[in-house]
Design a protein around this motif. Structure first.
Motif, PDB file in Angstrom:
ATOM      1  N   PRO A   1       0.825  -1.213   0.000  1.00 40.75           N
ATOM      2  CA  PRO A   1       0.000   0.000   0.000  1.00 40.75           C
ATOM      3  C   PRO A   1       0.863   1.269   0.000  1.00 40.75           C
ATOM      4  CG  PRO A   1      -0.645  -1.499   1.772  1.00 40.75           C
ATOM      5  CD  PRO A   1       0.636  -2.011   1.222  1.00 40.75           C
ATOM      6  N   GLN A   2       0.304   2.328  -0.577  1.00 36.76           N
ATOM      7  CA  GLN A   2       0.985   3.635  -0.507  1.00 36.76           C
ATOM      8  C   GLN A   2       0.768   4.272   0.855  1.00 36.76           C
ATOM      9  OE1 GLN A   2      -0.511   2.742  -3.324  1.00 36.76           O
ATOM     10  NE2 GLN A   2       1.027   3.028  -4.917  1.00 36.76           N
ATOM     11  N   TRP A   3      -0.323   3.879   1.526  1.00 33.60           N
ATOM     12  CA  TRP A   3      -0.567   4.397   2.874  1.00 33.60           C
ATOM     13  C   TRP A   3      -1.475   3.422   3.622  1.00 33.60           C
ATOM     14  CZ3 TRP A   3      -4.452   6.369   6.207  1.00 33.60           C
ATOM     15  CH2 TRP A   3      -3.968   7.091   7.316  1.00 33.60           C
ATOM     16  N   THR A   4      -1.205   3.245   4.899  1.00 30.37           N
ATOM     17  CA  THR A   4      -2.134   2.471   5.728  1.00 30.37           C
ATOM     18  C   THR A   4      -2.392   3.248   7.008  1.00 30.37           C
ATOM     19  OG1 THR A   4      -0.526   1.230   7.042  1.00 30.37           O
ATOM     20  CG2 THR A   4      -1.071   0.321   4.880  1.00 30.37           C
ATOM     21  N   GLY A   5      -3.560   3.038   7.592  1.00 29.95           N
ATOM     22  CA  GLY A   5      -3.917   3.761   8.811  1.00 29.95           C
ATOM     23  C   GLY A   5      -4.885   2.961   9.665  1.00 29.95           C
ATOM     24  N   ALA A   6      -4.942   3.308  10.934  1.00 29.72           N
ATOM     25  CA  ALA A   6      -5.882   2.650  11.848  1.00 29.72           C
ATOM     26  C   ALA A   6      -6.195   3.603  12.992  1.00 29.72           C
ATOM     27  CB  ALA A   6      -5.290   1.354  12.390  1.00 29.72           C
ATOM     28  N   GLU A   7      -7.314   3.338  13.631  1.00 25.39           N
ATOM     29  CA  GLU A   7      -7.703   4.192  14.762  1.00 25.39           C
ATOM     30  C   GLU A   7      -6.686   4.121  15.889  1.00 25.39           C
ATOM     31  OE1 GLU A   7     -11.550   2.408  15.391  1.00 25.39           O
ATOM     32  OE2 GLU A   7     -12.394   4.416  15.462  1.00 25.39           O
ATOM     33  N   THR A   8      -6.124   2.934  16.109  1.00 24.71           N
ATOM     34  CA  THR A   8      -5.102   2.774  17.154  1.00 24.71           C
ATOM     35  C   THR A   8      -3.958   1.934  16.588  1.00 24.71           C
ATOM     36  OG1 THR A   8      -6.019   0.754  18.080  1.00 24.71           O
ATOM     37  CG2 THR A   8      -6.850   2.824  18.978  1.00 24.71           C
ATOM     38  N   ARG A   9      -2.756   2.150  17.120  1.00 23.36           N
ATOM     39  CA  ARG A   9      -1.568   1.498  16.556  1.00 23.36           C
ATOM     40  C   ARG A   9      -1.624  -0.023  16.666  1.00 23.36           C
ATOM     41  NH1 ARG A   9       3.246   2.619  14.606  1.00 23.36           N
ATOM     42  NH2 ARG A   9       2.672   4.799  14.619  1.00 23.36           N
ATOM     43  N   TYR A  10      -2.114  -0.547  17.808  1.00 24.22           N
ATOM     44  CA  TYR A  10      -2.088  -1.997  18.005  1.00 24.22           C
ATOM     45  C   TYR A  10      -3.480  -2.635  18.020  1.00 24.22           C
ATOM     46  CZ  TYR A  10       2.695  -0.827  19.091  1.00 24.22           C
ATOM     47  OH  TYR A  10       3.972  -0.341  18.989  1.00 24.22           O
TER      48      TYR A  10
ATOM     49  N   LEU B   1     -10.666   0.297  13.676  1.00 22.81           N
ATOM     50  CA  LEU B   1     -10.910   0.487  12.240  1.00 22.81           C
ATOM     51  C   LEU B   1      -9.546   0.505  11.573  1.00 22.81           C
ATOM     52  CD1 LEU B   1     -13.537   3.364  12.141  1.00 22.81           C
ATOM     53  CD2 LEU B   1     -13.738   1.206  10.933  1.00 22.81           C
ATOM     54  N   HIS B   2      -9.417  -0.161  10.437  1.00 24.00           N
ATOM     55  CA  HIS B   2      -8.108  -0.332   9.809  1.00 24.00           C
ATOM     56  C   HIS B   2      -8.276  -0.247   8.290  1.00 24.00           C
ATOM     57  CE1 HIS B   2      -4.403  -3.257   9.340  1.00 24.00           C
ATOM     58  NE2 HIS B   2      -4.131  -2.022   8.974  1.00 24.00           N
ATOM     59  N   VAL B   3      -7.455   0.586   7.633  1.00 22.55           N
ATOM     60  CA  VAL B   3      -7.539   0.692   6.169  1.00 22.55           C
ATOM     61  C   VAL B   3      -6.160   0.548   5.539  1.00 22.55           C
ATOM     62  CG1 VAL B   3      -9.532   2.253   6.239  1.00 22.55           C
ATOM     63  CG2 VAL B   3      -7.236   3.221   6.083  1.00 22.55           C
TER      64      VAL B   3
ATOM     65  N   GLN C   1      -9.046  -0.823   1.147  1.00 19.91           N
ATOM     66  CA  GLN C   1      -9.583  -1.977   1.875  1.00 19.91           C
ATOM     67  C   GLN C   1      -9.808  -1.503   3.309  1.00 19.91           C
ATOM     68  OE1 GLN C   1      -9.483  -4.402   4.457  1.00 19.91           O
ATOM     69  NE2 GLN C   1     -11.328  -4.872   3.290  1.00 19.91           N
ATOM     70  N   ALA C   2     -11.058  -1.510   3.750  1.00 23.33           N
ATOM     71  CA  ALA C   2     -11.400  -1.051   5.103  1.00 23.33           C
ATOM     72  C   ALA C   2     -12.111  -2.170   5.861  1.00 23.33           C
ATOM     73  CB  ALA C   2     -12.304   0.181   5.021  1.00 23.33           C
ATOM     74  N   HIS C   3     -11.709  -2.375   7.090  1.00 21.33           N
ATOM     75  CA  HIS C   3     -12.373  -3.387   7.922  1.00 21.33           C
ATOM     76  C   HIS C   3     -12.276  -2.996   9.392  1.00 21.33           C
ATOM     77  CE1 HIS C   3      -8.119  -4.707   7.713  1.00 21.33           C
ATOM     78  NE2 HIS C   3      -8.306  -5.035   8.986  1.00 21.33           N
ATOM     79  N   VAL C   4     -13.122  -3.595  10.220  1.00 24.43           N
ATOM     80  CA  VAL C   4     -13.026  -3.449  11.670  1.00 24.43           C
ATOM     81  C   VAL C   4     -12.373  -4.713  12.201  1.00 24.43           C
ATOM     82  CG1 VAL C   4     -14.281  -3.214  13.850  1.00 24.43           C
ATOM     83  CG2 VAL C   4     -15.093  -1.999  11.824  1.00 24.43           C
ATOM     84  N   ASP C   5     -11.268  -4.542  12.927  1.00 24.84           N
ATOM     85  CA  ASP C   5     -10.578  -5.668  13.559  1.00 24.84           C
ATOM     86  C   ASP C   5     -11.206  -5.962  14.912  1.00 24.84           C
ATOM     87  OD1 ASP C   5      -8.459  -6.403  11.816  1.00 24.84           O
ATOM     88  OD2 ASP C   5      -7.352  -4.607  12.385  1.00 24.84           O
TER      89      ASP C   5
ATOM     90  N   GLU D   1     -18.678  -3.975   6.605  1.00 25.42           N
ATOM     91  CA  GLU D   1     -19.732  -2.992   6.367  1.00 25.42           C
ATOM     92  C   GLU D   1     -19.630  -1.830   7.360  1.00 25.42           C
ATOM     93  OE1 GLU D   1     -21.453  -3.264   3.625  1.00 25.42           O
ATOM     94  OE2 GLU D   1     -22.281  -1.299   4.111  1.00 25.42           O
ATOM     95  N   ALA D   2     -19.357  -2.153   8.637  1.00 23.18           N
ATOM     96  CA  ALA D   2     -19.227  -1.085   9.640  1.00 23.18           C
ATOM     97  C   ALA D   2     -18.040  -0.181   9.309  1.00 23.18           C
ATOM     98  CB  ALA D   2     -19.057  -1.686  11.033  1.00 23.18           C
ATOM     99  N   ALA D   3     -16.961  -0.795   8.782  1.00 24.71           N
ATOM    100  CA  ALA D   3     -15.781   0.000   8.429  1.00 24.71           C
ATOM    101  C   ALA D   3     -16.078   0.878   7.226  1.00 24.71           C
ATOM    102  CB  ALA D   3     -14.615  -0.931   8.122  1.00 24.71           C
ATOM    103  N   ARG D   4     -16.745   0.303   6.222  1.00 25.92           N
ATOM    104  CA  ARG D   4     -17.084   1.095   5.035  1.00 25.92           C
ATOM    105  C   ARG D   4     -17.953   2.293   5.438  1.00 25.92           C
ATOM    106  NH1 ARG D   4     -19.337  -1.069  -0.432  1.00 25.92           N
ATOM    107  NH2 ARG D   4     -20.506  -2.575   0.779  1.00 25.92           N
ATOM    108  N   SER D   5     -18.947   2.023   6.273  1.00 32.56           N
ATOM    109  CA  SER D   5     -19.851   3.083   6.713  1.00 32.56           C
ATOM    110  C   SER D   5     -19.077   4.182   7.468  1.00 32.56           C
ATOM    111  CB  SER D   5     -20.929   2.452   7.594  1.00 32.56           C
ATOM    112  OG  SER D   5     -21.685   3.431   8.194  1.00 32.56           O
TER     113      SER D   5
END
Lengths: 205, 195
Positions: free
Chosen positions: A118-127, A133-135, A147-151, A164-168
């Motif tokens: 990926p050119q960039w990745t991000g998440a609500e929290t590091r671990y 939420l993680h993209v 690609q977005a999902h909830v871990d 779906e929750a992540a997309r929303s």
């Protein structure tokens, strides 16, 4: 003496449990959905992605040197009046971590005929100790694929709680940042459990 | 050197104290390696075997960052040492957050503070049973309160304004803070009973 032996036994049991947990977390592939789709070694996993300007799937490398599908792309953007920095700013503006602790995943780039990180990745929290939420974001041929999902919390590794929750949540972030979230979704036919219906959201600025 | 860690605020048995300090140090080192490898070594041309190896490290760090929330409580129960029991979940989170420029109040931070409060409170109970020194009593009580107050504040804040998917983290923090309160009530009850 007996107390020492009991302590030693309890430490041993604890260490064994920790070791089993670590190995399970590390070796397992929790990011694969409940009904994983994998390509066999030698089979081209990239064919379905070739005829669109977007990625369809996220892939993981295998020890045999091949790549196997893991999660579906669920948001895209043509990036006609924006670039990756604008996308990054939306997530960073919401207080997300850049490059969180995560496994390395790829998308197929038809231009270079190569699997790319990926050119960039991000998440609500590091671990994601309490879930997150993680993209992962790829810009391929000038088009953005997310690609977005909830871990889930790591028990012992992260699993997919929801697409779906992540997309929303991502739709709301971009709408709040002034982007247009198109009501009609594109059919990518990349359905996956637990709740991805095979369509992708189109974001535009 | 090792004798220097023998203090009731760190732990009753020196060997367990040293193991806990070693574990914290190892986790911080693994977290730094995880970040540096991801941002420097891993690339499109990295061999898959290298990437799979990196995934093993990453998965282990993520698991360990969650596990320390329970291990701090376990350490406090076994070995006392309120300050070290609090440090087990808190220090890796804070040090890595500061070093990587990413320390914020979020679900992970709230969980690690709640776990630190619970670990310190359980260790407080353990130390009270073992020694009951007045100086240890005051410092341990102060530490537990100093951790529990922000823990409660952030848990309520995230619980009332956070997204629905933050629910597992909030539940975890509530359970850890509940353990903190129960441990404090037991310790303070015992103190009143012995006066």
């Amino acid at each position: 003496m007996g107390d020492d032996r009991t302590t030693r036994r309890q430490l041993l049991v604890g260490a064994t449990g920790l070791g089993v947990g670590l190995v399970t977390a590390a070796v397992g592939d929790p990011e694969v959905g409940r009904q994983p789709r994998r390509t066999r070694p030698g089979e081209s996993a990239a064919l379905p992605d070739d005829d669109r300007p977007y990625a369809l799937w996220q892939y993981r490398p295998t020890l045999r040197g091949n790549y196997a599908r893991t999660l579906p792309i669920n948001l895209v953007s043509p990036l006609e009046a924006a670039n990756l920095a604008d996308v990054r700013a939306v997530f960073r503006g919401a207080g997300w971590s850049a490059w969180p602790s995560e496994k390395v995943r790829y998308a197929w780039n038809p231009e270079t005929a190569q699997y790319v990180t990926p050119q960039w990745t991000g998440a609500e929290t590091r671990y994601g100790v309490g879930g997150r939420l993680h993209v992962r974001c790829w810009v391929l041929a000038g088009h953005l694929s997310i690609q977005a999902h909830v871990d889930t919390p790591p028990t012992p590794g992260h699993r997919i709680q929801s697409f779906e929750a992540a997309r929303s949540a991502v739709e709301q972030l971009f709408a709040g940042a002034g982007w247009t979230v198109h009501p009609g979704r594109l059919a990518f036919d990349n359905e996956q459990a637990p709740d991805h219906d095979g369509s992708v959201t189109v974001l535009e600025r | 050197m090792i004798g220097g860690v023998h203090h009731p605020l760190l732990g009753i048995r020196t060997r367990s104290t040293v193991i806990a300090i070693g574990g914290i140090t190892t986790l911080i080192g693994a977290g730094i390696a995880d970040h540096l490898l991801r941002t420097s070594v891993v690339s499109d041309i990295a061999p898959p075997t290298v990437v799979v190896g990196f995934d093993v490290l990453s998965g282990a760090v993520i698991f360990a960052m969650g596990a320390v929330c329970l291990l701090g409580v376990g350490y406090g129960y076994r070995n006392g040492g309120p300050f070290l029991a609090a440090a087990v979940p808190l220090v890796p989170h804070v040090v890595l957050g500061v070093l990587l420029g990413d320390l914020r109040v979020d679900v992970d931070t709230t969980l690690s503070v709640a776990a630190a409060a619970a670990g310190a409170a359980v260790a407080f109970w353990r130390v009270e049973r073992a020694s009951g020194e007045e100086s240890v009593h005051s410092l341990a009580l102060g530490l537990v309160v100093a951790l529990a107050v922000p823990g409660v504040w952030w848990t309520v804040s995230i619980g009332t304004t956070g997204a629905p998917h933050a629910y597992p983290g909030v539940v975890g923090a509530v359970l850890l803070l509940g353990l903190t309160v129960v441990s404090l009530v037991v310790v303070l009850g015992q103190s009143v009973g012995t006066q």
